[in-house]
Design an enzyme around this catalytic site. Structure first.
Site, PDB file in Angstrom:
ATOM      1  N   LYS A   1       0.862  -1.187   0.000  1.00 16.11           N
ATOM      2  CA  LYS A   1       0.000   0.000   0.000  1.00 16.11           C
ATOM      3  C   LYS A   1       0.889   1.224   0.000  1.00 16.11           C
ATOM      4  O   LYS A   1       1.995   1.208   0.551  1.00 16.11           O
ATOM      5  CB  LYS A   1      -0.875   0.002   1.249  1.00 16.11           C
TER       6      LYS A   1
ATOM      7  N   GLY B   1     -19.986   6.852   6.375  1.00 14.75           N
ATOM      8  CA  GLY B   1     -19.191   7.160   5.183  1.00 14.75           C
ATOM      9  C   GLY B   1     -19.962   6.834   3.919  1.00 14.75           C
ATOM     10  O   GLY B   1     -20.326   5.680   3.683  1.00 14.75           O
TER      11      GLY B   1
ATOM     12  N   GLY C   1     -19.023   7.533   0.613  1.00 13.51           N
ATOM     13  CA  GLY C   1     -18.176   7.767  -0.552  1.00 13.51           C
ATOM     14  C   GLY C   1     -18.487   6.775  -1.648  1.00 13.51           C
ATOM     15  O   GLY C   1     -19.616   6.265  -1.767  1.00 13.51           O
ATOM     16  N   ASN C   2     -17.491   6.469  -2.439  1.00 11.27           N
ATOM     17  CA  ASN C   2     -17.702   5.588  -3.593  1.00 11.27           C
ATOM     18  C   ASN C   2     -18.285   4.243  -3.192  1.00 11.27           C
ATOM     19  O   ASN C   2     -19.165   3.712  -3.866  1.00 11.27           O
ATOM     20  CB  ASN C   2     -16.371   5.371  -4.309  1.00 11.27           C
ATOM     21  N   VAL C   3     -17.811   3.677  -2.086  1.00  9.18           N
ATOM     22  CA  VAL C   3     -18.326   2.367  -1.671  1.00  9.18           C
ATOM     23  C   VAL C   3     -19.586   2.523  -0.823  1.00  9.18           C
ATOM     24  O   VAL C   3     -20.601   1.852  -1.071  1.00  9.18           O
ATOM     25  CB  VAL C   3     -17.270   1.566  -0.874  1.00  9.18           C
TER      26      VAL C   3
HETATM   27  P1  NAI Z   1     -14.208   7.621  -0.470  1.00  2.62           P
HETATM   28  O1  NAI Z   1     -13.098   8.568  -0.253  1.00  2.62           O
HETATM   29  O2  NAI Z   1     -14.939   7.658  -1.751  1.00  2.62           O
HETATM   30  O3  NAI Z   1     -15.289   7.742   0.702  1.00  2.62           O
HETATM   31  C1  NAI Z   1     -14.993   7.918   2.034  1.00  2.62           C
HETATM   32  C2  NAI Z   1     -16.154   8.697   2.622  1.00  2.62           C
HETATM   33  O4  NAI Z   1     -16.006   8.752   4.035  1.00  2.62           O
HETATM   34  C3  NAI Z   1     -16.209  10.140   2.127  1.00  2.62           C
HETATM   35  O5  NAI Z   1     -17.525  10.429   1.688  1.00  2.62           O
HETATM   36  C4  NAI Z   1     -15.826  10.959   3.342  1.00  2.62           C
HETATM   37  O6  NAI Z   1     -16.425  12.232   3.351  1.00  2.62           O
HETATM   38  C5  NAI Z   1     -16.345  10.072   4.456  1.00  2.62           C
HETATM   39  N1  NAI Z   1     -15.762  10.284   5.759  1.00  2.62           N
HETATM   40  C6  NAI Z   1     -14.480  10.562   6.086  1.00  2.62           C
HETATM   41  N2  NAI Z   1     -14.350  10.659   7.412  1.00  2.62           N
HETATM   42  C7  NAI Z   1     -15.567  10.425   7.936  1.00  2.62           C
HETATM   43  C8  NAI Z   1     -16.090  10.389   9.261  1.00  2.62           C
HETATM   44  N3  NAI Z   1     -15.326  10.600  10.335  1.00  2.62           N
HETATM   45  N4  NAI Z   1     -17.401  10.089   9.435  1.00  2.62           N
HETATM   46  C9  NAI Z   1     -18.200   9.876   8.376  1.00  2.62           C
HETATM   47  N5  NAI Z   1     -17.770   9.924   7.104  1.00  2.62           N
HETATM   48  C10 NAI Z   1     -16.478  10.199   6.886  1.00  2.62           C
HETATM   49  O7  NAI Z   1     -13.596   6.169  -0.213  1.00  2.62           O
HETATM   50  P2  NAI Z   1     -14.174   4.767  -0.669  1.00  2.62           P
HETATM   51  O8  NAI Z   1     -13.517   4.358  -1.916  1.00  2.62           O
HETATM   52  O9  NAI Z   1     -15.662   4.784  -0.592  1.00  2.62           O
HETATM   53  O10 NAI Z   1     -13.601   3.814   0.481  1.00  2.62           O
HETATM   54  C11 NAI Z   1     -14.194   3.785   1.768  1.00  2.62           C
HETATM   55  C12 NAI Z   1     -13.374   2.868   2.662  1.00  2.62           C
HETATM   56  O11 NAI Z   1     -13.350   1.564   2.091  1.00  2.62           O
HETATM   57  C13 NAI Z   1     -11.901   3.275   2.830  1.00  2.62           C
HETATM   58  O12 NAI Z   1     -11.480   2.923   4.107  1.00  2.62           O
HETATM   59  C14 NAI Z   1     -11.193   2.436   1.792  1.00  2.62           C
HETATM   60  O13 NAI Z   1      -9.831   2.222   2.123  1.00  2.62           O
HETATM   61  C15 NAI Z   1     -11.995   1.153   1.884  1.00  2.62           C
HETATM   62  N6  NAI Z   1     -11.951   0.335   0.694  1.00  2.62           N
HETATM   63  C16 NAI Z   1     -12.329   0.855  -0.515  1.00  2.62           C
HETATM   64  C17 NAI Z   1     -12.294   0.057  -1.640  1.00  2.62           C
HETATM   65  C18 NAI Z   1     -12.751   0.555  -2.967  1.00  2.62           C
HETATM   66  O14 NAI Z   1     -12.953  -0.267  -3.882  1.00  2.62           O
HETATM   67  N7  NAI Z   1     -12.969   1.862  -3.148  1.00  2.62           N
HETATM   68  C19 NAI Z   1     -11.828  -1.335  -1.580  1.00  2.62           C
HETATM   69  C20 NAI Z   1     -11.555  -1.799  -0.235  1.00  2.62           C
HETATM   70  C21 NAI Z   1     -11.582  -0.974   0.850  1.00  2.62           C
END
Ligand code: NAI
Length: 350
Positions: A80, A180, A182-184
């Site tokens: 990573k 959260g 975000g994308n996921v």
């Molecule tokens: P992202 O950056 O699109 O979404 C993260 C979301 O969490 C954002 O909307 C952000 O505003 C929110 N956030 C941040 N701090 C927060 C808090 N204290 N309380 C509430 N919301 C908060 O990231 P994504 O891609 O959705 O990933 C989410 C998690 O899943 C991360 O930990 C990432 O490492 C993990 N992950 C993602 C994968 C993927 O395919 N995108 C694959 C495996 C794990």
């Protein structure tokens, strides 16, 4: 403290630091293991309070990738990278261009993809500089954004958890608290909503919360209260460390399962969850959908049918973890760690 003495070092094969004053690039690339194949894992672009925090994040995430790739039975090791977001103004394209060039120096022992804070454009800039980047959007084997597949995997995993812990064959009528969006997280909400679950949601970004309220009829909850919801499932989908002694003492759910990497602040949290009769879906097992999708691209021939087959395997692996934990009276996190280590380190090898 040196890197070698770091509490999260965990016998990493290599830890690489890249610095370029012109572009303000500061990056840590942690390669935990290449025993199963090239170390694969995304690059996180984040504002860290200190470079020590960035190193800790890279080491913990890298080890999790090793475990994730082993549990998903992929021909990949674990690594990573974190790129420290510069304070003040900077040229984003130039920074990621330099980062891509630096990746070449690792000769393919580390392959990157997108992670939190990075955009598709950033990845395209990197890909123009190095072949060691996956998650592309164009070309015959392109797998694109892995997030929808990660969300699907988490949803399927939660279905398994619901059968196991709540003895219900559907999520209809269940209440899920999603941290959260975000994308996921947002994609996961879509699956949960379609399955008839009701949602409470929180995000530091109010627009994302509003979208979830409008689209899924979700209830908006303050970010520091989402874990307290009187729900069936808590789904951490933001950053790591969602399960702390404090949040644990306020959890009312039966199941914890979500996309975030490194949900347990410390390994002891896994044991404490079991003691509280909360079924924990080990993060690196349930959130492997994205890396499965990337593995399909890296194979040179992306096939959705293969990805779906691997998601079925993910469900089976999760069930094995749950059943083994019950039969051995252990935490699911302990069982998953042991299984992953066995898959990575064959006895007798150095
Ligand atoms: P992202 O950056 O699109 O979404 C993260 C979301 O969490 C954002 O909307 C952000 O505003 C929110 N956030 C941040 N701090 C927060 C808090 N204290 N309380 C509430 N919301 C908060 O990231 P994504 O891609 O959705 O990933 C989410 C998690 O899943 C991360 O930990 C990432 O490492 C993990 N992950 C993602 C994968 C993927 O395919 N995108 C694959 C495996 C794990």
């Amino acid at each position: 403290m040196s890197v070698l003495d770091h509490p999260d070092f965990d016998a990493h094969e290599g830890v690489h630091f890249f610095y370029d004053p012109q572009t303000q690039l500061r990056a840590v690339i942690a390669v935990h293991s290449t025993r199963r194949g090239p170390a694969a894992g995304g690059t996180r672009f984040w504002s860290y309070a200190s470079s020590a925090d960035a190193l800790t994040d890279a080491l913990r995430l890298s080890k999790a990738m090793s475990f994730k790739n082993a549990m998903a039975d992929l021909p990949l090791g674990g690594g990573k990278a974190v790129v420290l977001r510069p304070d003040g103004a900077f040229d984003r394209d130039a920074l990621f261009q330099k980062y891509g060039q630096r990746l070449n120096r690792l000769g393919g022992s580390y392959i990157t993809a997108e992670d939190v804070g990075m955009t598709t454009r950033d990845l395209e800039i990197i890909q123009a500089e190095t072949p060691y980047a996956a998650g592309v959007t164009t070309g015959p084997s392109a797998s694109g954004d892995p997030s929808p597949i990660t969300a699907k995997g988490v949803f399927l995993g939660l279905q398994v958890a619901v059968v196991h812990r709540l003895k219900k064959d559907s999520l209809r009528g269940l209440h899920v608290a999603v941290q959260g969006l975000g994308n996921v997280g947002f994609n996961l909400c879509g699956h949960l909503h379609d399955a008839g679950a009701c949602l409470s949601v929180a995000d530091i970004n109010p627009e994302r919360v509003q979208n979830a309220v409008a689209e899924f009829g979700a209830k908006a909850v303050p970010i520091d209260e989402i874990h307290q919801c009187d729900a069936d499932i808590f789904a951490p989908c933001a950053l790591g460390g969602a399960i702390t002694p404090h949040t644990l003492s306020e959890l009312k759910v039966a199941i914890v399962g979500g996309a975030a990497n490194n949900q347990l602040l410390t390994p002891e949290m896994g044991v404490a969850l079991r003691q509280q009769n909360i079924l924990y879906c080990p993060d690196y097992v349930i959130n492997a959908g994205g890396i499965i999708n990337i593995a399909a691209e890296l194979s040179g021939r992306y096939e959705l049918s293969w990805v779906n087959l691997k998601l079925e395997q993910l469900k089976e692996t999760l069930l094995t973890v749950f059943e083994t934990a019950d039969s051995q009276n252990k935490a699911t996190s302990e069982v998953a760690d042991q299984m992953a280590r066995e898959r990575i380190f064959s006895p007798g090898e150095d």
